[in-house]
Design a protein around this motif. Structure first.
Motif, PDB file in Angstrom:
ATOM      1  N   THR A  76     -10.700   5.733   7.584  1.00 55.48           N
ATOM      2  CA  THR A  76      -9.733   5.138   8.510  1.00 55.48           C
ATOM      3  C   THR A  76      -9.052   3.888   7.954  1.00 55.48           C
ATOM      4  OG1 THR A  76     -11.513   3.915   9.613  1.00 55.48           O
ATOM      5  CG2 THR A  76     -10.889   6.041  10.560  1.00 55.48           C
ATOM      6  N   ASN A  77      -9.563   3.331   6.848  1.00 51.92           N
ATOM      7  CA  ASN A  77      -8.850   2.227   6.210  1.00 51.92           C
ATOM      8  C   ASN A  77      -7.486   2.668   5.693  1.00 51.92           C
ATOM      9  OD1 ASN A  77     -10.781   0.257   6.663  1.00 51.92           O
ATOM     10  ND2 ASN A  77     -11.832   0.619   4.721  1.00 51.92           N
ATOM     11  N   PHE A  78      -7.315   3.972   5.501  1.00 50.35           N
ATOM     12  CA  PHE A  78      -6.050   4.515   5.021  1.00 50.35           C
ATOM     13  C   PHE A  78      -5.121   4.907   6.166  1.00 50.35           C
ATOM     14  CE2 PHE A  78      -8.858   4.995   1.398  1.00 50.35           C
ATOM     15  CZ  PHE A  78      -8.044   4.675   0.325  1.00 50.35           C
ATOM     16  N   LYS A  79      -5.518   4.618   7.388  1.00 47.59           N
ATOM     17  CA  LYS A  79      -4.652   4.887   8.531  1.00 47.59           C
ATOM     18  C   LYS A  79      -3.779   3.670   8.783  1.00 47.59           C
ATOM     19  CE  LYS A  79      -4.467   6.388  13.344  1.00 47.59           C
ATOM     20  NZ  LYS A  79      -5.207   6.642  14.599  1.00 47.59           N
ATOM     21  N   VAL A  80      -2.492   3.809   8.497  1.00 47.91           N
ATOM     22  CA  VAL A  80      -1.541   2.717   8.639  1.00 47.91           C
ATOM     23  C   VAL A  80      -0.239   3.274   9.226  1.00 47.91           C
ATOM     24  CG1 VAL A  80      -2.422   1.257   6.776  1.00 47.91           C
ATOM     25  CG2 VAL A  80      -0.821   3.088   6.235  1.00 47.91           C
ATOM     26  N   VAL A  81       0.585   2.367   9.744  1.00 48.18           N
ATOM     27  CA  VAL A  81       1.949   2.722  10.135  1.00 48.18           C
ATOM     28  C   VAL A  81       2.925   1.760   9.468  1.00 48.18           C
ATOM     29  CG1 VAL A  81       1.484   3.880  12.315  1.00 48.18           C
ATOM     30  CG2 VAL A  81       1.653   1.399  12.289  1.00 48.18           C
ATOM     31  N   PRO A  82       3.988   2.286   8.842  1.00 50.96           N
ATOM     32  CA  PRO A  82       4.233   3.706   8.640  1.00 50.96           C
ATOM     33  C   PRO A  82       3.119   4.330   7.798  1.00 50.96           C
ATOM     34  CG  PRO A  82       5.643   2.411   7.200  1.00 50.96           C
ATOM     35  CD  PRO A  82       4.982   1.441   8.136  1.00 50.96           C
ATOM     36  N   PRO A  83       2.965   5.654   7.882  1.00 47.83           N
ATOM     37  CA  PRO A  83       1.849   6.283   7.168  1.00 47.83           C
ATOM     38  C   PRO A  83       2.081   6.332   5.666  1.00 47.83           C
ATOM     39  CG  PRO A  83       3.270   7.958   8.117  1.00 47.83           C
ATOM     40  CD  PRO A  83       3.792   6.629   8.606  1.00 47.83           C
ATOM     41  N   LEU A  84       1.013   6.541   4.932  1.00 44.10           N
ATOM     42  CA  LEU A  84       1.137   6.820   3.501  1.00 44.10           C
ATOM     43  C   LEU A  84       1.901   8.120   3.339  1.00 44.10           C
ATOM     44  CD1 LEU A  84      -2.516   5.960   2.373  1.00 44.10           C
ATOM     45  CD2 LEU A  84      -0.494   4.471   2.320  1.00 44.10           C
ATOM     46  N   ARG A  85       2.867   8.113   2.435  1.00 42.45           N
ATOM     47  CA  ARG A  85       3.735   9.277   2.257  1.00 42.45           C
ATOM     48  C   ARG A  85       3.382  10.035   0.969  1.00 42.45           C
ATOM     49  NH1 ARG A  85       6.324  10.160   7.233  1.00 42.45           N
ATOM     50  NH2 ARG A  85       7.180   8.198   8.030  1.00 42.45           N
ATOM     51  N   PHE A 113     -10.785   9.463  13.240  1.00 39.47           N
ATOM     52  CA  PHE A 113      -9.513   9.085  12.632  1.00 39.47           C
ATOM     53  C   PHE A 113      -8.396   8.988  13.673  1.00 39.47           C
ATOM     54  CE2 PHE A 113      -5.744   9.241  10.050  1.00 39.47           C
ATOM     55  CZ  PHE A 113      -6.117   8.638   8.853  1.00 39.47           C
ATOM     56  N   ASP A 114      -8.341   9.948  14.582  1.00 40.70           N
ATOM     57  CA  ASP A 114      -7.280   9.955  15.602  1.00 40.70           C
ATOM     58  C   ASP A 114      -7.300   8.700  16.467  1.00 40.70           C
ATOM     59  OD1 ASP A 114      -5.984  12.268  14.975  1.00 40.70           O
ATOM     60  OD2 ASP A 114      -7.082  13.532  16.379  1.00 40.70           O
ATOM     61  N   HIS A 115      -8.476   8.134  16.674  1.00 42.25           N
ATOM     62  CA  HIS A 115      -8.628   7.018  17.613  1.00 42.25           C
ATOM     63  C   HIS A 115      -8.654   5.644  16.936  1.00 42.25           C
ATOM     64  CE1 HIS A 115      -9.268   9.954  20.721  1.00 42.25           C
ATOM     65  NE2 HIS A 115     -10.316  10.447  20.100  1.00 42.25           N
ATOM     66  N   ALA A 116      -8.715   5.619  15.612  1.00 43.91           N
ATOM     67  CA  ALA A 116      -8.785   4.344  14.896  1.00 43.91           C
ATOM     68  C   ALA A 116      -7.451   3.602  14.985  1.00 43.91           C
ATOM     69  CB  ALA A 116      -9.144   4.581  13.434  1.00 43.91           C
ATOM     70  N   LEU A 117      -7.507   2.275  15.033  1.00 38.96           N
ATOM     71  CA  LEU A 117      -6.287   1.475  14.992  1.00 38.96           C
ATOM     72  C   LEU A 117      -5.711   1.476  13.573  1.00 38.96           C
ATOM     73  CD1 LEU A 117      -7.066  -1.683  17.174  1.00 38.96           C
ATOM     74  CD2 LEU A 117      -5.896   0.428  17.822  1.00 38.96           C
ATOM     75  N   GLU A 118      -4.391   1.372  13.496  1.00 29.56           N
ATOM     76  CA  GLU A 118      -3.724   1.381  12.203  1.00 29.56           C
ATOM     77  C   GLU A 118      -3.755  -0.004  11.571  1.00 29.56           C
ATOM     78  OE1 GLU A 118      -2.123   2.187  15.064  1.00 29.56           O
ATOM     79  OE2 GLU A 118      -1.352   4.248  14.933  1.00 29.56           O
ATOM     80  N   GLY A 119      -3.868  -0.035  10.246  1.00 36.57           N
ATOM     81  CA  GLY A 119      -3.739  -1.301   9.535  1.00 36.57           C
ATOM     82  C   GLY A 119      -4.721  -1.459   8.400  1.00 36.57           C
ATOM     83  N   THR A 120      -4.301  -2.197   7.393  1.00 34.78           N
ATOM     84  CA  THR A 120      -5.164  -2.574   6.276  1.00 34.78           C
ATOM     85  C   THR A 120      -4.893  -4.032   5.934  1.00 34.78           C
ATOM     86  OG1 THR A 120      -5.764  -2.129   3.956  1.00 34.78           O
ATOM     87  CG2 THR A 120      -3.472  -1.804   4.549  1.00 34.78           C
ATOM     88  N   ILE A 121      -5.925  -4.739   5.493  1.00 36.34           N
ATOM     89  CA  ILE A 121      -5.690  -6.076   4.956  1.00 36.34           C
ATOM     90  C   ILE A 121      -5.124  -5.944   3.547  1.00 36.34           C
ATOM     91  CG2 ILE A 121      -7.423  -7.197   6.399  1.00 36.34           C
ATOM     92  CD1 ILE A 121      -9.302  -7.165   3.978  1.00 36.34           C
ATOM     93  N   GLY A 122      -4.481  -7.031   3.066  1.00 35.66           N
ATOM     94  CA  GLY A 122      -3.847  -6.877   1.763  1.00 35.66           C
ATOM     95  C   GLY A 122      -3.665  -8.142   0.940  1.00 35.66           C
ATOM     96  N   HIS A 155       0.816  -1.219   0.000  1.00 33.36           N
ATOM     97  CA  HIS A 155       0.000   0.000   0.000  1.00 33.36           C
ATOM     98  C   HIS A 155       0.845   1.263   0.000  1.00 33.36           C
ATOM     99  CE1 HIS A 155       0.094  -1.511   4.278  1.00 33.36           C
ATOM    100  NE2 HIS A 155       0.580  -0.299   4.470  1.00 33.36           N
ATOM    101  N   ASN A 156       2.092   1.192   0.485  1.00 35.37           N
ATOM    102  CA  ASN A 156       2.970   2.355   0.424  1.00 35.37           C
ATOM    103  C   ASN A 156       3.541   2.580  -0.973  1.00 35.37           C
ATOM    104  OD1 ASN A 156       3.463   1.685   3.671  1.00 35.37           O
ATOM    105  ND2 ASN A 156       3.498   3.853   3.148  1.00 35.37           N
ATOM    106  N   LEU A 157       3.350   1.615  -1.860  1.00 37.26           N
ATOM    107  CA  LEU A 157       3.699   1.781  -3.265  1.00 37.26           C
ATOM    108  C   LEU A 157       2.520   2.312  -4.073  1.00 37.26           C
ATOM    109  CD1 LEU A 157       5.384  -1.718  -3.800  1.00 37.26           C
ATOM    110  CD2 LEU A 157       6.562   0.424  -3.298  1.00 37.26           C
TER     111      LEU A 157
END
Length: 421
Positions: free
Chosen positions: A275-284, A320-329, A261-263
């Protein structure tokens, strides 16, 4: 069980006589028996005959999360492995992202026992420190003997540089692989997205690229001092690629990965606060995406990972601030990579990396154990909710146009096929 794969184009550059040739592949009791232009088979035999069928080695993912034990509502081991299998993966490295955390040999044994009998093979990581608290090293040697392929405090920085130094020195005694997540938590602070123009416009706290790059710089200095094997999971910035390239040029034993997803996506995708776009590391940024793609093509970045992280809806349908980070892939992985890199480069990325984790390298040859992925690289389609087989549905790839569909895998004398018919 007998299986005949009819008239499939084999993507296997290791054998020029097979690569991109159409062949029948006959598999008997989990072993490749015959590869030929035409094969007569005994009865009963399951015949797989699909238009434009392609075959490669089964794929490997260097970092996925499920939920079990502790978060079964997100994903069980059984269903997670089934989804991996129909998505093309025959080997996965499982992140230590459970409750309790796997910081003893018995925890590793538990996970491996639960995963037995599946088409996809599971290779667990143990935590680097006890309970991932960053204070004392966990039972690295014992976990390695039990089957752990590396040691990682999942998505947590190693704050104490001396701890990383000791870990790298100690792990050399048994050729252990140490993971270090590339993010300085003090600089990240309460950031939730990439620091830049979009974070300012949206009023969201930013995570500067410096948080990642400073941690990587520190870790590489320590690696140069200690020796050992270091893996840096999911880098996300242009300068991170440069730092790893310089370290490899020095001869340091370092590898790294990037999340698909970072690509594919940038922080421009955050405008709707999905919030599906909230991930770590973040989208750059677009510039970072281009550098990461080039890093893969140049071999600086070793692996692509889905960074598959199921999160249940209650933890995503919040502010958004409180959502957990992550996406399935899993389900969108091949269609995304094939769109970015094309067939041969995508398969090369998906099949590399086993040797880093001491996993047996499969082959496509008579007498070899069948470890195969079945797919069609020429289908354009839009990824929708109906394509998600994971228990959690938190995918940032929804409504994205992908190229190529996976039909399933053959491994461990088993076959896992999606509902392509």
């Amino acid at each position: 069980m007998n299986i005949l794969i009819k008239s499939a184009k084999i993507v296997y550059p290791q054998d020029k006589g097979l690569h991109l040739k159409k062949k029948d592949i006959f598999i008997k009791n989990g072993i490749i028996d015959t590869i030929s232009s035409s094969v007569d088979v005994p009865s009963p035999t399951k015949i797989i005959d699909i238009k434009n069928l392609h075959v490669s080695l089964g794929w490997m993912d260097s970092g996925v999360s499920f939920g079990e034990p502790g978060y079964e509502e997100r994903e069980t081991l059984a269903n997670g492995l089934d989804v991996a299998a129909i998505s093309g993966y025959t080997d996965i490295i499982l992140n230590p992202n459970t409750n309790p955390l796997p910081d003893t040999s018995s925890d590793i044994v538990f996970v491996m026992e639960k995963a037995k009998g599946k088409t996809t093979d599971l290779h667990p990581l143990g935590t680097l420190t006890k309970n991932s608290e960053g204070k004392d090293l966990a039972e690295l040697f014992d976990m390695g003997n039990a089957g752990a392929v590396g040691f990682y405090d999942f998505k947590k920085q190693i704050s104490n540089p001396n701890l990383l130094k000791i870990a790298l020195l100690y792990a050399q005694n048994f050729d252990g692989l140490v993971f270090s997540y590339p993010q300085d938590g003090n600089i990240k602070g309460k950031g939730v997205v990439n620091e830049g123009e979009n974070s300012t416009v949206l009023g969201l706290k930013g995570i500067p690229a410096l948080a990642e790059e400073l941690q990587i710089s520190r870790d590489l200095f320590i690696l140069e001092y200690t020796g050992g094997k270091l893996h840096i999971p999911t880098i996300s910035t242009k300068n991170s690629v440069k730092l790893v390239a310089a370290a490899k040029k020095k001869g340091l034993d370092v590898s790294c990965s990037v999340a698909i997803h970072n690509l594919m996506f940038t922080d421009d995708s955050l405008k709707d606060f999905n919030t599906n776009f909230k991930v770590v590391p973040p989208l750059r940024t677009k510039e970072d995406c281009k550098a990461l793609i080039k890093g893969l093509k140049d071999g600086v970045i070793d692996y692509v990972t889905t960074d598959h992280t199921p999160i249940d809806i209650e933890e995503k349908r919040v502010e958004f601030d409180h959502a957990l980070e992550g996406t399935i892939g899993f389900e969108s992985a091949f269609g995304s990579l094939n769109r970015l890199f094309g067939l041969e480069d995508s398969i090369a990325l998906l099949t590399k990396g086993r040797e880093r984790f001491a996993i047996r390298e499969p082959k496509i040859a008579p007498g070899a154990t069948a470890n195969l992925c079945l797919f069609n690289p020429n289908v354009d389609w839009v990824f929708g909710p109906e394509h998600i087989e994971s228990t959690s549905k938190n995918s940032m790839f929804l409504e994205t146009t992908l190229k190529g569909k996976v039909y399933g895998t053959i491994n461990n004398n088993q076959i896992a096929l999606s509902n392509f018919e």
